[in-house]
Write an enzyme that holds these catalytic residues in place. Structure first.
Site, PDB file in Angstrom:
ATOM      1  N   GLY A 189       0.804  -1.261  -0.129  1.00 38.46           N
ATOM      2  CA  GLY A 189      -0.192  -0.125  -0.009  1.00 38.46           C
ATOM      3  C   GLY A 189       0.802   1.371   0.033  1.00 38.46           C
ATOM      4  CB  SER A 190       4.273   2.212  -1.058  1.00 41.27           C
ATOM      5  OG  SER A 190       4.350   1.547  -2.282  1.00 41.27           O
ATOM      6  CG  LEU A 249     -11.091  -5.688 -10.878  1.00 40.72           C
ATOM      7  CD1 LEU A 249     -10.984  -4.401 -10.992  1.00 40.72           C
ATOM      8  CD2 LEU A 249     -11.803  -5.798  -9.638  1.00 40.72           C
ATOM      9  CG  ASN A 283      -3.329  -1.421 -12.720  1.00 45.30           C
ATOM     10  OD1 ASN A 283      -3.329  -1.269 -11.476  1.00 45.30           O
ATOM     11  ND2 ASN A 283      -2.591  -1.883 -13.651  1.00 45.30           N
ATOM     12  CG  HIS A 288       2.082  -2.430 -15.321  1.00 41.04           C
ATOM     13  ND1 HIS A 288       1.624  -3.654 -14.546  1.00 41.04           N
ATOM     14  CD2 HIS A 288       2.903  -2.640 -16.135  1.00 41.04           C
ATOM     15  CE1 HIS A 288       2.634  -4.678 -15.114  1.00 41.04           C
ATOM     16  NE2 HIS A 288       3.398  -3.992 -16.030  1.00 41.04           N
ATOM     17  CD  GLU A 336     -14.431  -8.026 -20.063  1.00 45.50           C
ATOM     18  OE1 GLU A 336     -14.452  -8.945 -20.339  1.00 45.50           O
ATOM     19  OE2 GLU A 336     -15.568  -7.316 -20.670  1.00 45.50           O
TER      20      GLU A 336
HETATM   21  C1  GRF Z   1       3.190  -1.215  -7.582  1.00 41.07           C
HETATM   22  O1  GRF Z   1       4.610  -1.151  -8.068  1.00 41.07           O
HETATM   23  C2  GRF Z   1       2.406  -0.994  -8.772  1.00 41.07           C
HETATM   24  O2  GRF Z   1       2.822  -0.630  -9.830  1.00 41.07           O
HETATM   25  C3  GRF Z   1       1.983  -2.535  -8.892  1.00 41.07           C
HETATM   26  O3  GRF Z   1       2.100  -3.220  -7.698  1.00 41.07           O
HETATM   27  C4  GRF Z   1       2.904  -2.442  -6.570  1.00 41.07           C
HETATM   28  C5  GRF Z   1       2.232  -2.240  -5.569  1.00 41.07           C
HETATM   29  O4  GRF Z   1       2.907  -1.489  -4.549  1.00 41.07           O
HETATM   30  N1  GRF Z   1       0.860  -2.633  -9.689  1.00 41.07           N
HETATM   31  P1  GRF Z   1       2.379  -0.979  -3.175  1.00 41.07           P
HETATM   32  O5  GRF Z   1       1.231  -2.042  -2.576  1.00 41.07           O
HETATM   33  O6  GRF Z   1       1.595   0.483  -3.723  1.00 41.07           O
HETATM   34  O7  GRF Z   1       3.286  -0.619  -2.572  1.00 41.07           O
END
Ligand code: GRF
Length: 212
Positions: free
Chosen positions: A25-26, A113, A127, A129, A162
């Site tokens: 959850g950073s 999802l 999202n 990524h 999707e």
């Molecule tokens: C991040 O690198 C994000 O790009 C990917 O998952 C990771 C989640 O990191 N989809 P965090 O849980 O927000 O620390």
């Protein structure tokens, strides 16, 4: 009579945001620290599929509603065509709708999802990524770029459809990979970009409400 904010910005003055997160959850923390309660953004709830996700603790510490939806809770037998995943997703949709959520942000949400979830919020799910999509979708995107000897990778924020990390790109930022760089170093630098880019996109979406 003075114009109200609602007249200017559409149905709700504030962009009501939900974050879905499975782990650390950073990125959620970056959203809490930099845009929650500012720039017309209100983080109203955080959902996870993992009861012990640090993201849930971070939400609770910030006074934000946090809820967990494990697929196991929805695994009762004899439900016809419906699957546990679909039932879980529909329960999440119910909570999101009850909270009047305008934007769903996937921040390290490690579940696909269902089409039904996506159709409820299509065009309103984003999202983050850790690659320059369409390169390296899916798991271990940073490791994949490193092992392919790329000279750069980056971060993408995109709409969710999707497919796996296949929706329309909203924002991208590249980052160079130093020769011999370790996965830990690259991961830290990629996260730094994510923690700035994702909140920026959310603030931009809030700012553009009512433009159309
Ligand atoms: C991040 O690198 C994000 O790009 C990917 O998952 C990771 C989640 O990191 N989809 P965090 O849980 O927000 O620390």
């Amino acid at each position: 009579m003075p114009e109200t904010v609602n007249q200017v910005s559409g149905p709700s003055a504030v962009l009501r945001v939900a974050v879905l997160a499975s782990g650390e959850g950073s990125n959620l923390q970056a959203i809490i620290d930099s845009v929650h309660g500012r720039f017309g953004v209100e983080l109203v709830c955080v959902l996870s599929d993992k009861p012990h996700a640090r993201a849930l603790e971070r939400a609770r510490s910030a006074g934000i509603e946090a809820a967990c939806f494990t697929v196991a809770e929805f695994a009762e037998a004899d439900q016809g065509e419906s699957t546990p995943r679909l039932r879980r997703d529909l329960a999440m949709v119910e909570l999101l709708r009850a909270n009047d959520v305008d934007l769903v942000v996937l921040a390290g949400y490690m579940q696909l999802l269902s089409a039904e979830f996506i159709s409820h919020f299509f065009g309103r799910i984003i999202n983050v990524h850790p690659s320059l999509l369409p390169k390296y979708p899916g798991l271990d995107a940073i490791g994949q770029a490193l092992h392919a000897n790329e000279s750069q990778t980056g971060v993408t924020v995109h709409f969710v459809d999707e497919g796996i990390d296949s929706g329309e790109v909203i924002a991208q930022e590249p980052i160079g990979i130093a020769p011999g760089e370790s996965i830990d170093s690259l991961t830290a630098r990629v996260h730094e970009i994510e923690h700035r880019l994702l909140p920026e996109v959310i603030a931009q979406i809030a700012a553009s409400r009512g433009d159309d």
